[in-house]
Design a protein around this motif. Structure first.
Motif, PDB file in Angstrom:
ATOM      1  N   TYR A 100     -16.386 -25.672   5.740  1.00 12.71           N
ATOM      2  CA  TYR A 100     -15.002 -25.349   5.379  1.00 12.71           C
ATOM      3  C   TYR A 100     -14.764 -23.839   5.486  1.00 12.71           C
ATOM      4  CZ  TYR A 100     -13.516 -29.893   3.475  1.00 12.71           C
ATOM      5  OH  TYR A 100     -13.145 -31.204   3.316  1.00 12.71           O
ATOM      6  N   ILE A 101     -15.680 -23.055   4.933  1.00 14.09           N
ATOM      7  CA  ILE A 101     -15.508 -21.600   4.914  1.00 14.09           C
ATOM      8  C   ILE A 101     -15.498 -21.042   6.330  1.00 14.09           C
ATOM      9  CG2 ILE A 101     -16.592 -19.439   4.208  1.00 14.09           C
ATOM     10  CD1 ILE A 101     -17.663 -20.925   1.757  1.00 14.09           C
ATOM     11  N   ILE A 102     -16.450 -21.471   7.159  1.00 12.38           N
ATOM     12  CA  ILE A 102     -16.517 -20.968   8.536  1.00 12.38           C
ATOM     13  C   ILE A 102     -15.258 -21.361   9.308  1.00 12.38           C
ATOM     14  CG2 ILE A 102     -17.774 -21.114  10.705  1.00 12.38           C
ATOM     15  CD1 ILE A 102     -20.318 -21.538   9.104  1.00 12.38           C
ATOM     16  N   THR A 103     -14.823 -22.606   9.149  1.00 16.04           N
ATOM     17  CA  THR A 103     -13.615 -23.069   9.834  1.00 16.04           C
ATOM     18  C   THR A 103     -12.402 -22.238   9.432  1.00 16.04           C
ATOM     19  OG1 THR A 103     -14.488 -25.321   9.945  1.00 16.04           O
ATOM     20  CG2 THR A 103     -12.120 -25.050  10.241  1.00 16.04           C
ATOM     21  N   ALA A 104     -12.240 -22.013   8.142  1.00 13.61           N
ATOM     22  CA  ALA A 104     -11.088 -21.253   7.655  1.00 13.61           C
ATOM     23  C   ALA A 104     -11.101 -19.823   8.176  1.00 13.61           C
ATOM     24  CB  ALA A 104     -11.069 -21.268   6.122  1.00 13.61           C
ATOM     25  N   LEU A 105     -12.248 -19.162   8.078  1.00 15.64           N
ATOM     26  CA  LEU A 105     -12.318 -17.765   8.514  1.00 15.64           C
ATOM     27  C   LEU A 105     -12.079 -17.623  10.012  1.00 15.64           C
ATOM     28  CD1 LEU A 105     -15.360 -16.477   6.418  1.00 15.64           C
ATOM     29  CD2 LEU A 105     -12.922 -16.127   5.988  1.00 15.64           C
ATOM     30  N   LEU A 106     -12.604 -18.558  10.806  1.00 20.33           N
ATOM     31  CA  LEU A 106     -12.426 -18.464  12.256  1.00 20.33           C
ATOM     32  C   LEU A 106     -10.973 -18.711  12.657  1.00 20.33           C
ATOM     33  CD1 LEU A 106     -15.678 -20.183  13.564  1.00 20.33           C
ATOM     34  CD2 LEU A 106     -15.019 -17.793  13.833  1.00 20.33           C
ATOM     35  N   TRP A 107     -10.331 -19.697  12.053  1.00 16.54           N
ATOM     36  CA  TRP A 107      -8.933 -19.962  12.414  1.00 16.54           C
ATOM     37  C   TRP A 107      -8.021 -18.824  11.948  1.00 16.54           C
ATOM     38  CZ3 TRP A 107      -7.710 -22.731  16.213  1.00 16.54           C
ATOM     39  CH2 TRP A 107      -8.338 -23.931  16.511  1.00 16.54           C
ATOM     40  N   ILE A 108      -8.299 -18.272  10.767  1.00 22.02           N
ATOM     41  CA  ILE A 108      -7.519 -17.119  10.314  1.00 22.02           C
ATOM     42  C   ILE A 108      -7.693 -15.950  11.276  1.00 22.02           C
ATOM     43  CG2 ILE A 108      -7.363 -15.360   8.511  1.00 22.02           C
ATOM     44  CD1 ILE A 108      -7.927 -17.522   6.463  1.00 22.02           C
ATOM     45  N   SER A 109      -8.924 -15.689  11.690  1.00 22.30           N
ATOM     46  CA  SER A 109      -9.180 -14.594  12.633  1.00 22.30           C
ATOM     47  C   SER A 109      -8.498 -14.851  13.972  1.00 22.30           C
ATOM     48  CB  SER A 109     -10.688 -14.437  12.838  1.00 22.30           C
ATOM     49  OG  SER A 109     -11.348 -14.180  11.624  1.00 22.30           O
ATOM     50  N   TYR A 110      -8.528 -16.092  14.421  1.00 22.78           N
ATOM     51  CA  TYR A 110      -7.953 -16.427  15.726  1.00 22.78           C
ATOM     52  C   TYR A 110      -6.445 -16.200  15.744  1.00 22.78           C
ATOM     53  CZ  TYR A 110      -6.518 -19.359  19.681  1.00 22.78           C
ATOM     54  OH  TYR A 110      -5.948 -19.825  20.837  1.00 22.78           O
ATOM     55  N   TYR A 111      -5.755 -16.740  14.755  1.00 23.51           N
ATOM     56  CA  TYR A 111      -4.292 -16.601  14.740  1.00 23.51           C
ATOM     57  C   TYR A 111      -3.865 -15.182  14.373  1.00 23.51           C
ATOM     58  CZ  TYR A 111      -3.511 -21.581  15.360  1.00 23.51           C
ATOM     59  OH  TYR A 111      -3.459 -22.846  15.881  1.00 23.51           O
ATOM     60  N   ALA A 112      -4.643 -14.505  13.526  1.00 21.50           N
ATOM     61  CA  ALA A 112      -4.270 -13.141  13.144  1.00 21.50           C
ATOM     62  C   ALA A 112      -4.402 -12.168  14.307  1.00 21.50           C
ATOM     63  CB  ALA A 112      -5.128 -12.673  11.972  1.00 21.50           C
ATOM     64  N   THR A 113      -5.345 -12.422  15.221  1.00 22.66           N
ATOM     65  CA  THR A 113      -5.574 -11.494  16.326  1.00 22.66           C
ATOM     66  C   THR A 113      -4.780 -11.834  17.580  1.00 22.66           C
ATOM     67  OG1 THR A 113      -7.518 -12.796  16.969  1.00 22.66           O
ATOM     68  CG2 THR A 113      -7.882 -10.892  15.541  1.00 22.66           C
ATOM     69  N   SER A 114      -4.400 -13.084  17.754  1.00 23.41           N
ATOM     70  CA  SER A 114      -3.729 -13.481  19.002  1.00 23.41           C
ATOM     71  C   SER A 114      -2.263 -13.829  18.820  1.00 23.41           C
ATOM     72  CB  SER A 114      -4.464 -14.668  19.639  1.00 23.41           C
ATOM     73  OG  SER A 114      -4.474 -15.781  18.763  1.00 23.41           O
ATOM     74  N   SER A 115      -1.913 -14.491  17.721  1.00 23.84           N
ATOM     75  CA  SER A 115      -0.520 -14.921  17.550  1.00 23.84           C
ATOM     76  C   SER A 115       0.412 -13.761  17.250  1.00 23.84           C
ATOM     77  CB  SER A 115      -0.431 -15.961  16.420  1.00 23.84           C
ATOM     78  OG  SER A 115      -1.138 -17.124  16.770  1.00 23.84           O
ATOM     79  N   PHE A 116      -0.092 -12.723  16.595  1.00 21.43           N
ATOM     80  CA  PHE A 116       0.765 -11.614  16.186  1.00 21.43           C
ATOM     81  C   PHE A 116       0.620 -10.387  17.077  1.00 21.43           C
ATOM     82  CE2 PHE A 116      -0.267 -14.020  12.265  1.00 21.43           C
ATOM     83  CZ  PHE A 116       1.015 -14.475  11.988  1.00 21.43           C
ATOM     84  N   ASP A 117      -0.124 -10.515  18.146  1.00 16.05           N
ATOM     85  CA  ASP A 117      -0.296  -9.399  19.081  1.00 16.05           C
ATOM     86  C   ASP A 117       0.017  -9.888  20.497  1.00 16.05           C
ATOM     87  OD1 ASP A 117      -0.989  -7.211  20.574  1.00 16.05           O
ATOM     88  OD2 ASP A 117      -2.843  -6.803  19.483  1.00 16.05           O
ATOM     89  N   PRO A 118       1.199  -9.597  21.013  1.00 15.84           N
ATOM     90  CA  PRO A 118       1.571 -10.088  22.349  1.00 15.84           C
ATOM     91  C   PRO A 118       0.627  -9.623  23.447  1.00 15.84           C
ATOM     92  CG  PRO A 118       3.501  -9.244  21.174  1.00 15.84           C
ATOM     93  CD  PRO A 118       2.302  -8.861  20.382  1.00 15.84           C
ATOM     94  N   LYS A 119       0.069  -8.415  23.304  1.00 11.06           N
ATOM     95  CA  LYS A 119      -0.834  -7.918  24.340  1.00 11.06           C
ATOM     96  C   LYS A 119      -2.085  -8.788  24.443  1.00 11.06           C
ATOM     97  CE  LYS A 119       0.635  -3.081  24.047  1.00 11.06           C
ATOM     98  NZ  LYS A 119       0.200  -1.676  23.769  1.00 11.06           N
ATOM     99  N   VAL A 120      -2.643  -9.147  23.308  1.00  8.31           N
ATOM    100  CA  VAL A 120      -3.824 -10.019  23.313  1.00  8.31           C
ATOM    101  C   VAL A 120      -3.459 -11.381  23.885  1.00  8.31           C
ATOM    102  CG1 VAL A 120      -5.528 -11.160  21.848  1.00  8.31           C
ATOM    103  CG2 VAL A 120      -4.866  -8.795  21.387  1.00  8.31           C
ATOM    104  N   TYR A 121      -2.303 -11.868  23.508  1.00  7.37           N
ATOM    105  CA  TYR A 121      -1.863 -13.192  23.972  1.00  7.37           C
ATOM    106  C   TYR A 121      -1.719 -13.214  25.492  1.00  7.37           C
ATOM    107  CZ  TYR A 121       1.035 -17.400  24.359  1.00  7.37           C
ATOM    108  OH  TYR A 121       1.534 -18.624  24.707  1.00  7.37           O
ATOM    109  N   VAL A 122      -1.183 -12.155  26.052  1.00 12.19           N
ATOM    110  CA  VAL A 122      -0.937 -12.110  27.501  1.00 12.19           C
ATOM    111  C   VAL A 122      -2.217 -11.757  28.265  1.00 12.19           C
ATOM    112  CG1 VAL A 122       0.351 -10.938  29.320  1.00 12.19           C
ATOM    113  CG2 VAL A 122       1.500 -11.562  27.189  1.00 12.19           C
ATOM    114  N   ASN A 123      -2.988 -10.791  27.766  1.00 16.41           N
ATOM    115  CA  ASN A 123      -4.185 -10.341  28.491  1.00 16.41           C
ATOM    116  C   ASN A 123      -5.312 -11.360  28.475  1.00 16.41           C
ATOM    117  OD1 ASN A 123      -2.898  -7.915  29.088  1.00 16.41           O
ATOM    118  ND2 ASN A 123      -3.696  -6.896  27.255  1.00 16.41           N
ATOM    119  N   ASN A 124      -5.327 -12.249  27.492  1.00 20.29           N
ATOM    120  CA  ASN A 124      -6.311 -13.326  27.445  1.00 20.29           C
ATOM    121  C   ASN A 124      -7.750 -12.792  27.504  1.00 20.29           C
ATOM    122  OD1 ASN A 124      -7.101 -16.066  27.362  1.00 20.29           O
ATOM    123  ND2 ASN A 124      -7.277 -16.141  29.591  1.00 20.29           N
TER     124      ASN A 124
END
Length: 454
Positions: free
Chosen positions: A166-190
């Protein structure tokens, strides 16, 4: 004022195709109309007419803000917008430049301020809040399980691995959305690291459901089979919980990275490859549901056999069901099908319920199997009594030590003073040196030790 073209037959175009087509149409129309208009001759200072890459903007008087219309492709992507794009004309007759890029800038962010975007933000808020609360409670639960030797058994070991997943899943999904969903450059540069986080989050999710399956498998096995080697069961759970999910994760990452069509945007978009993960998860949930039914049947029969006066074991069965449902993850059957894309409000309700069940599940499991568990509460209560007694004993000992030190210091001072007076041929009555009072405190401390020792 901006000039907007129209697009027809957009239903069969992708977002990229729709955007390119509309931009090209807007540029052609802008070049034929707005860009060929003469500079205003009313004596005021104006910003020149321009095409900003998306749309056409007419002459604007210096020191004013001019509004346009949101492009159709943004409306198609984000839904009905709540604001309008705008450009600022500086007092010197030049268009406003963005301070970071130093390029002429148009603010199109109001076009993304839509009901669809706000609903997505609400769903993300539920995910972030639920996962954060779950991580805190699960970490505390793991510390409790680890600190008490009385809780070291196979059942609690499986609980601990489930909590870790549970802890690993939560931390990874939080990190994923926090770094890619709120940063258009990361989203586009892939970038590669973004895709790695995505794969790890998917792997952790499958591990989480695999350990839910291990919970059901262990519970069902010890109830059905009287003589079972728990060490073998634990090895099977290790392989199932952490080893088997590696296979679908490797297949998924290999297939998606080799397909340029879907190897973009940090792998946010769902594709047909999602069934590589959802297939094993669905199988584990179905098997857990079967385990749950059989476990409840066995529990009902045991309730009848141990308590013959209880004619209706419904209450005990209901309690067992409510406890086992979040542990085995079968609450997912409450929302089996996602509404059609045309039903945006139905999809929003579905996403909110899914986000709540997925993110708060760890909190609920830690609450039921740790914080409200009778055995854990009993051990915590005993530990609290022990710590409280030790603190009381330490406080008493500290006071006794301080008092003895003060008395000893007074005695030394009096002795030094007596020596000085003797040297001066002055005689006086000896003063009380305080040797009896500390001895009484030592006797009291000994009795206290005998009465409070655990």
């Amino acid at each position: 004022m901006a000039y907007n073209g129209t697009i027809s037959d957009t239903e069969q175009l992708s977002f990229q195709e729709m955007m390119i087509k509309e931009i090209w149409q807007n540029f052609m129309i802008c070049n034929e109309t707005i860009l060929h208009k003469p500079y205003p001759s009313d004596g005021y200072l104006y910003c020149n007419a321009t095409f900003d890459g998306y749309d056409c903007w007419d002459y604007a008087r210096a020191g004013t803000r001019t509004y346009g219309k949101c492009p159709e492709f943004l409306k198609h992507q984000f839904g009905h917008h709540l604001g309008l794009p705008y450009k600022d004309c500086n007092i010197d007759g030049t268009w406003y430049r963005h301070p970071d890029s130093d390029r002429v800038w148009t603010n199109y962010s109001p076009c993304s301020d839509t009901e669809k975007v706000r609903r997505a933000e609400n769903v993300l808020f539920v995910y972030f809040s639920g996962y954060s609360l779950s991580v805190v409670c699960l970490v505390i639960s793991l510390l409790i399980f680890t600190c008490f030797r009385q809780l070291k058994c196979t059942r609690v070991t499986i609980h601990k691995h489930l909590f870790i997943s549970y802890i690993i899943t939560a931390l990874l999904w939080i990190s994923y959305y926090a770094t890619s969903s709120f940063d258009p450059k990361v989203y586009v540069n892939n970038p590669v690291w973004c895709r790695i986080i995505h794969v790890l989050a998917q792997y952790a999710t499958v591990c989480n459901y695999a350990w839910m399956f291990c919970e059901g498998f262990y519970l069902h096995t010890i109830l059905v089979m009287t003589f079972t080697r728990e060490k073998i069961l634990l090895i099977i759970c290790y392989i199932t919980g952490w080893g088997i999910p590696v296979l679908p994760s490797a297949i998924y990452s290999g297939l998606r990275s080799s397909n340029p069509v879907i190897d973009k945007n940090c792998w946010h978009k769902d594709t047909y490859l999602k069934y590589i993960f959802s297939g094993p998860i669905a199988v584990s949930l179905i098997v857990n549901f079967i385990f749950l039914i059989n476990v409840l049947r066995i529990l009902c029969s045991k309730v009848r056999s141990f308590n013959q006066q209880e004619s209706n074991p419904f209450r005990q069965s209901l309690r067992a069901t409510l406890i086992l449902i979040p542990l085995l993850g079968v609450q997912c059957f409450a929302i089996p099908l996602r509404p059609d894309e045309s039903d945006e409000y139905g999809q929003y309700i579905y996403d909110m319920i899914s986000a709540f069940l997925a993110s708060f599940q760890g909190f609920l499991v830690s609450l039921l199997f740790c914080f409200l568990n009778g055995e854990v509460l009993f051990l915590m209560k005993n530990q609290y009594v022990v710590v409280r007694r030790r603190m009381s004993r330490t406080e008493t000992t500290g006071k006794s030590f301080i008092y003895s030190a003060v008395q000893q210091a007074d005695a030394n001072a009096n002795r030094k003073k007596s020596i000085q007076l003797a040297n001066q041929k002055i005689y006086c009555k000896p003063e009380f040196t305080g040797t009896t009072q500390p001895q009484q405190l030592e006797d009291q401390h000994y009795v206290l030790d005998q009465t409070t020792d655990v």
